[in-house]
Scaffold this active site. Structure first.
Site, PDB file in Angstrom:
ATOM      1  N   THR A 237      82.838 117.654  18.209  1.00  0.00           N
ATOM      2  CA  THR A 237      81.692 117.235  19.000  1.00  0.00           C
ATOM      3  C   THR A 237      81.985 115.830  19.503  1.00  0.00           C
ATOM      4  O   THR A 237      82.466 114.976  18.754  1.00  0.00           O
ATOM      5  CB  THR A 237      80.353 117.352  18.242  1.00  0.00           C
ATOM      6  OG1 THR A 237      79.310 116.948  19.123  1.00  0.00           O
ATOM      7  CG2 THR A 237      80.302 116.513  16.981  1.00  0.00           C
ATOM      8  N   GLU A 238      81.759 115.609  20.808  1.00  0.00           N
ATOM      9  CA  GLU A 238      82.282 114.386  21.428  1.00  0.00           C
ATOM     10  C   GLU A 238      81.598 113.130  20.918  1.00  0.00           C
ATOM     11  O   GLU A 238      82.116 112.031  21.110  1.00  0.00           O
ATOM     12  CB  GLU A 238      82.232 114.472  22.956  1.00  0.00           C
ATOM     13  CG  GLU A 238      80.862 114.677  23.543  1.00  0.00           C
ATOM     14  CD  GLU A 238      80.625 116.118  23.920  1.00  0.00           C
ATOM     15  OE1 GLU A 238      81.007 117.011  23.135  1.00  0.00           O
ATOM     16  OE2 GLU A 238      80.050 116.365  25.003  1.00  0.00           O
TER      17      GLU A 238
END
Lengths: 218, 213, 218, 213
Positions: free
Chosen positions: D46-47
């Site tokens: 997840t960024e």
């Protein structure tokens, strides 16, 4: 210098009218809520806010915007279900927006902290966000030249600090905090707890104390 | 009446502000650590990835995984932090260190630094982190003897050796005088058994005399 | 993909003749000695070695050089009291040297790992190491344009890995390992111990497993 | 006979190799996680700074400090790692993710992606990490309905909406067909109740029929 432990009110007095203020957080995770509230109370105005979002609901950044203190927002994702304060100001032409892809936002602040004059990024090439920017083909791939984003003050939230200013974070609340801490002249960290030097594992310190000027407890 | 290396180190230490983040270069500058006032809160950086470096390690303290930039075993102070090389040099290049202290072959009147190569044609060049430190720290202090073995001054109008960095040195600590490199020129801060006239003659630089001479 | 646990011999078979190999370590701290020994045994040749130093004494990198396997060295500090192997090869014109300031060396590998096409560095401006390089004044300061250094293979040493490839290091042995791990197509880490996933604190992982392909125990 | 969103997610999941590092975009792509085979070893990124993201958090698991890119509470898998935003996007931009899956407004025959702005003059623009993901992951999969509400195709000869990234999409998963964008053109991989002719007519692209049709 070793970080000073201060009240939120005293700490945010580092902000001057017209300053660029980097504000940590991704949504509410890592958002330095107490520092933003103190900044609203304090009253500095004409600010440029650099943050991933442009405020949610009616509190925090949104309240700062609603109070008319912000001239410009530099962010990647202003539009959210509950970003009505920003939306209204923007539609009324009362706030300026510089939209930056999230990775360029992080890397441009990293460049500021790391003394890089500019860098060629592959992000945004061929899109409206690269229009008017210098571009170059390197090794067969096109890049856009991006410049550092420096802050006068960074407001971030970490988990635990030691008294000298070393910081550790919690889970995805880490997000922009470490990079903003490197990119501002004065970095203010809101933390949950302050321990003695030596109590944080030196292998696990995420933000070394050199980047932290002021510590604020809840 | 000229200073010993230890006396020079003591004078450099005196000019380092309490609480400063400091990098001490390989060799003579490491002596400065011995003269930092206990309780000064000065934090030592070593470019191979550490803040909060302590004194040299001895005996059982020696750990091959804990060395300084000169690859000598050192110790860790409470409040230390480790980081990788890219982060360490980002810290330097980004202007976060308050002071670094380095040796030099030559320093010019404009603050140019030459300390990595004598330019000898058969020399094997090696630069390490010197160029990064030179342009990175907020203040670059140089510690050196003022005169080379042949008697020539190492504080010079223009460097003849290859540069490490341009206009980066702010103070030069030598065995016979301390100099401040300022926008208005090179000022003599303090002398140790040498006259201003001799300094001006030998350096070939229009030095500004100390107001306290 | 999850890292594979292999013998040093099998792991270094990833190296091909002519490859660029990034080798961790600052002096002996963080030097992946077993991997270098295996590489000497394995026999790949015509290599470009990127490392901070160019070998000490007669073992490790020096032995690789002495065996005639190295065409070029990219490093910041080849000349040391005990670098006689490199010194002789260099004086005899039998090895090429690209001398890179230590911070540019680290940042150029970071750029390779981070997808940055090139960056403007203030390091080296006005010195012989900037000669022939593009330069530019940005905001009143001069910078030199530096390009990424990519590795085909990285040989690094870490302290503990988990089975998926997450790595932690020990003290200043961390040095170039984390940045080299990001900059190579295949990263091989020599570690002291391998634990189960979940045994390393996720807040303290320095090199996430995504960067690690092969793990080698002593 | 067209596919439900869940069926599309299942087909996307089938094409994700075991052990891959994958980013699932906000919205529909998050459904893909439900169809990854247990034991596949796929690791979710997840960024906002995490590898090893687990399923959505419920009840007592909810922790405001642990969210996905859509700011929803999630969980952590054994072997997870946290990192800051610059490191997270370096990971993406540097080409280390094997696959990312995103929604789209339009995809062109050349693999251009448009998914951040409809270009409407009064819209408030927001881009988030889409442009970084588009150019960063080794393979960019798009998941979308093939036809817009007005019946027009979202797989188009040229995008009319502002681009997110150029020539970056490798596969397009839609409710009526799956397409592979390849150097030789756009190939129909699989159809679900629609003929190749209808696809060619509606998209206006000279699609290469599936060899298995």
């Amino acid at each position: 210098m070793t970080a000073s432990i201060m009240s939120a009110a005293d700490a945010v007095a580092a902000v001057r009218d017209g300053d660029t203020v980097l504000v940590g957080g991704f949504g509410m995770a890592g958002m330095p809520v107490d520092l933003i509230d103190a900044l609203i109370e304090y009253g500095a105005t004409g600010l440029t806010i650099v943050s991933n979002n442009a405020g949610n609901g009616d509190t925090g950044l949104a309240a700062l915007l609603a109070a008319g203190r912000v001239r410009k927002v530099v962010c990647s994702f202003p539009r959210q279900a509950d970003s009505w304060v920003f939306d209204r100001l923007y539609r009324d032409g009362r706030i300026e927006l510089e939209l930056v892809p999230q990775g360029n936002l992080a890397e441009r602040m990293r460049a500021a902290g790391a003394g890089i004059g500019a860098f060629f990024s592959p992000t945004g090439v061929g899109t409206p966000l690269a229009e008017g920017k210098e571009s170059r083909v390197i090794d067969g791939r096109e890049y856009v030249l991006e410049y550092p984003i420096r802050g006068d003050v960074a407001l971030i939230r970490a988990h635990v600090a030691d008294r000298t200013g070393n910081l550790v974070y919690r889970k995805t609340a880490r997000n922009f905090g470490p990079v903003m801490a490197t990119a501002a002249t004065v970095t203010i960290a809101q933390v949950s707890r302050i321990v003695e030097p030596g109590e944080l594992d030196p292998e696990a310190v995420v933000t070394p104390a050199i980047y932290v000027d002021r510590l604020v407890l809840p | 009446m000229s200073l010993s290396r230890e006396q020079m180190a003591e004078i450099v230490a005196r000019d380092i502000p309490d609480g400063a983040y400091v990098n001490l270069g390989i060799g003579q500058p490491t002596l400065v650590a011995d003269y930092l006032r206990p309780g000064s809160g000065v934090v030592l950086h070593t470019e191979n990835g550490m803040l909060g470096m302590g004194p040299p390690a001895t005996g059982d303290e020696v750990d091959p995984d804990l060395t300084n930039a000169g690859k000598q075993p050192v110790t860790e102070r409470p409040g230390a932090a480790y980081f990788h090389h890219a982060d360490s040099f980002a810290m330097m290049r980004g202007g976060h260190l308050d002071v670094c202290v380095m040796g030099a072959f030559q320093v010019s009147a404009a603050g140019d630094l030459a300390n990595w190569s004598t330019g000898a044609p058969d020399a094997i060049p090696a630069v390490g982190g010197a160029m990064d430190l030179a342009i990175g720290a907020r203040q670059v202090f140089v510690m050196m003897s003022l005169f080379a073995r042949d008697g020539s001054s190492k504080l010079v109008p223009e460097c003849t050796y290859p540069l490490t960095g341009r206009a980066c040195v702010s103070r030069v600590y030598t065995d016979v005088a301390t100099f401040a490199i300022e926008p208005g020129g090179v000022r003599i801060v303090e002398t140790f058994g040498i006259s201003d006239e001799e300094l001006i003659n030998k350096t070939g630089i229009p030095l500004v005399p100390s107001p306290f001479a």
